[in-house]
Scaffold this motif. Structure first.
Motif, PDB file in Angstrom:
ATOM      1  N   ASP A  40       0.028 -23.214  32.645  1.00  0.00           N
ATOM      2  CA  ASP A  40       0.855 -22.111  33.163  1.00  0.00           C
ATOM      3  C   ASP A  40       1.057 -21.023  32.109  1.00  0.00           C
ATOM      4  O   ASP A  40       1.266 -19.856  32.437  1.00  0.00           O
ATOM      5  CB  ASP A  40       2.230 -22.630  33.618  1.00  0.00           C
ATOM      6  CG  ASP A  40       2.149 -23.388  34.936  1.00  0.00           C
ATOM      7  OD1 ASP A  40       1.097 -23.283  35.610  1.00  0.00           O
ATOM      8  OD2 ASP A  40       3.113 -24.086  35.285  1.00  0.00           O
ATOM      9  N   ALA A  41       0.990 -21.431  30.837  1.00  0.00           N
ATOM     10  CA  ALA A  41       1.130 -20.470  29.735  1.00  0.00           C
ATOM     11  C   ALA A  41      -0.200 -19.790  29.415  1.00  0.00           C
ATOM     12  O   ALA A  41      -0.315 -19.076  28.420  1.00  0.00           O
ATOM     13  CB  ALA A  41       1.661 -21.182  28.489  1.00  0.00           C
ATOM     14  N   ASP A  42      -1.216 -20.031  30.260  1.00  0.00           N
ATOM     15  CA  ASP A  42      -2.533 -19.408  30.128  1.00  0.00           C
ATOM     16  C   ASP A  42      -3.345 -19.964  28.967  1.00  0.00           C
ATOM     17  O   ASP A  42      -4.145 -19.248  28.357  1.00  0.00           O
ATOM     18  CB  ASP A  42      -2.403 -17.882  30.001  1.00  0.00           C
ATOM     19  CG  ASP A  42      -3.605 -17.156  30.617  1.00  0.00           C
ATOM     20  OD1 ASP A  42      -4.394 -17.823  31.310  1.00  0.00           O
ATOM     21  OD2 ASP A  42      -3.755 -15.948  30.394  1.00  0.00           O
ATOM     22  N   VAL A  43      -3.132 -21.249  28.675  1.00  0.00           N
ATOM     23  CA  VAL A  43      -3.968 -21.938  27.687  1.00  0.00           C
ATOM     24  C   VAL A  43      -5.218 -22.439  28.407  1.00  0.00           C
ATOM     25  O   VAL A  43      -5.138 -22.924  29.545  1.00  0.00           O
ATOM     26  CB  VAL A  43      -3.211 -23.126  27.040  1.00  0.00           C
ATOM     27  CG1 VAL A  43      -4.121 -23.941  26.128  1.00  0.00           C
ATOM     28  CG2 VAL A  43      -1.999 -22.614  26.258  1.00  0.00           C
ATOM     29  N   ASN A  44      -6.372 -22.301  27.769  1.00  0.00           N
ATOM     30  CA  ASN A  44      -7.644 -22.751  28.330  1.00  0.00           C
ATOM     31  C   ASN A  44      -7.552 -24.227  28.769  1.00  0.00           C
ATOM     32  O   ASN A  44      -6.968 -25.054  28.074  1.00  0.00           O
ATOM     33  CB  ASN A  44      -8.739 -22.574  27.266  1.00  0.00           C
ATOM     34  CG  ASN A  44     -10.072 -23.128  27.699  1.00  0.00           C
ATOM     35  OD1 ASN A  44     -10.333 -24.313  27.556  1.00  0.00           O
ATOM     36  ND2 ASN A  44     -10.919 -22.260  28.215  1.00  0.00           N
TER      37      ASN A  44
END
Length: 445
Positions: A40-44
């Motif tokens: 959700d934090a846009d980590v791969n």
């Protein structure tokens, strides 16, 4: 900073806190929520998956299931892994050259020009360097003007050749100018584009080859998440830069860039931008950032900021005033100014362990002291130095002059009186020891 990620990780760890027996299932559920929070934090996806796999392996090795406080141990393991993921060790800037040449790269809108000014100000005030800013954005006249405005603001010279459309020549001429005029750091601000393109990459590669910088920094807007990581990879493949700068960390950032950029390009994050002011720049400490992401605060950075504003001579004068019962509103106003210099209120609160969570729904902005300052500035010099003379009639005048209510003036007077009494009490052994400790801690970190 990373509020959403912090909340989601906190909920994930809640599964292990006080819910009866801890089992393999509970641990698996916790790590599933941790992975979801990272995504959700846009980590791969691959980075998030590998991260939770490593945490699970360490958790099993540390016997999390049999420990008395599995939740706390799991948080420690996640904190250690987050620290490692973001670089592990703090990485400084290379200032070995004479002059030291720092090349700034990045896309348009990433905050590159502003950060060039912040870095110049940082090196000037914290490292006692004499920096020269160089305007090598030959496509945007506004960028050259912006750098001149920034330079004037921080008292740093800016080298530019508005009529010259050759960035390599401008950079080379600037270095000659620096050598001839005693500048020991040259910060070269280059052109950016809205997206990676061949023309821009060729130009910055040519500048890089011509000036051979000791340090090449890639500036990235942390609010762009995974796109920032992909852009960093494209720049690194071409420039092989030395470090990353994350800007706009004070915004509504999801944190993906900060967490995953190191593992993608294998280059350290060296600095972060935490606000619009020229002193809103911090060296990046992976362990401190991991603490903040997990809602543990960052006491060390808070103490460092306090020490940067701590003046031993002023402190001694203040002690004498308090001892003689002469502490007035001018002194109080001075203390407010010192706090404001430490950074944004939201950022400072985030450094206090537990405060960010406790004040999650409270709006904290930099105008928090405005009404207090307005009330104090509506007092006469005599009233500020001798608050005891402020009677009802004076309070009414002060309220009218500051545009505040009489109740707010009364509240400030009451708080000031309580604080004065507390400071008077601190004049004993405990207070003196505290002052000595602050003096001794200065520069120790």
């Amino acid at each position: 900073m990373f509020d959403n990620l912090t909340d989601k990780l906190d909920k994930a760890f809640h599964i292990l806190k006080g819910h009866g027996k801890i089992t393999d299932v509970n641990v698996a559920d916790t790590l599933k929520e941790v992975r979801r929070a990272l995504l959700d934090a846009d980590v791969n996806f691959k980075i998030a998956k590998d991260f939770t796999t490593r945490v699970k392996e360490k958790a099993i090795g540390e016997n999390v299931l049999t420990t008395l406080q599995p939740g706390q141990l799991m948080v420690k393991i996640v904190k250690d892994e987050l620290t490692e993921l973001m670089g592990g060790e703090v990485s400084g800037v290379n200032l070995s050259g004479n002059p030291s040449i720092i090349l700034m790269s990045g896309l348009q809108g990433s905050g590159k020009t502003t950060f060039s000014g912040k870095l110049a100000n940082f090196l000037k005030t914290k490292k006692s360097k004499k920096p020269l800013l160089v305007a090598c954005d030959i496509y945007r006249p506004a960028a050259i003007n912006q750098l001149h405005v920034v330079g004037e603001q921080i008292g740093v010279e800016v080298y530019s050749e508005p009529e010259n459309k050759n960035a390599v020549e401008i950079a080379q001429n600037a270095i000659k100018h620096a050598k001839a005029n005693g500048f020991n750091v040259v910060i070269v601000d280059t052109a950016g584009r809205l997206a990676v393109d061949e023309e821009m990459m060729n130009e910055i590669a040519n500048v890089h080859a011509a000036i051979q910088p000791q340090e090449t920094l890639f500036v990235v807007d942390s609010m762009t998440g995974q796109d920032a990581v992909n852009t960093a990879k494209a720049f690194n493949d071409r420039l092989n830069f030395d470090g990353v700068v994350l800007t706009k960390l004070d915004g509504d950032t999801r944190g993906g860039a900060a967490i995953s950029i190191k593992s993608v390009v294998n280059k350290p994050i060296k600095f972060i931008g935490t606000g619009e002011k020229m002193d809103a720049i911090d060296v990046f400490y992976p362990d401190r950032m991991a603490d903040r992401i997990l809602g543990m605060g960052d006491v060390v950075s808070l103490v460092e900021r306090a020490q940067a504003q701590y003046d031993e001579e002023e402190a001694r004068k203040l002690q004498k005033k308090i001892a003689k019962n002469e502490f007035g509103f001018d002194d109080f106003l001075n203390q407010i100014q010192q706090i404001k210099k430490m950074g944004s209120m939201k950022d400072l609160v985030g450094m206090i362990p537990g405060a960010g969570k406790a004040l999650k729904d409270v709006e904290i902005n930099d105008d928090a002291f405005k009404h207090v300052e307005a009330i104090i500035q509506s007092m006469t010099p005599k009233e500020r130095s001798k608050p005891s003379i402020i009677d009802v009639k004076r309070k009414q005048r002060i309220a009218k002059g500051s545009g505040r209510k009489i109740e707010e003036v009364n509240q400030l007077m009451k708080q000031f009186d309580q604080m004065s009494k507390m400071m008077k009490m601190m004049q004993g052994g405990a207070g003196k020891n505290l002052m000595k400790m602050m003096g001794g801690m200065k520069g120790m970190n």
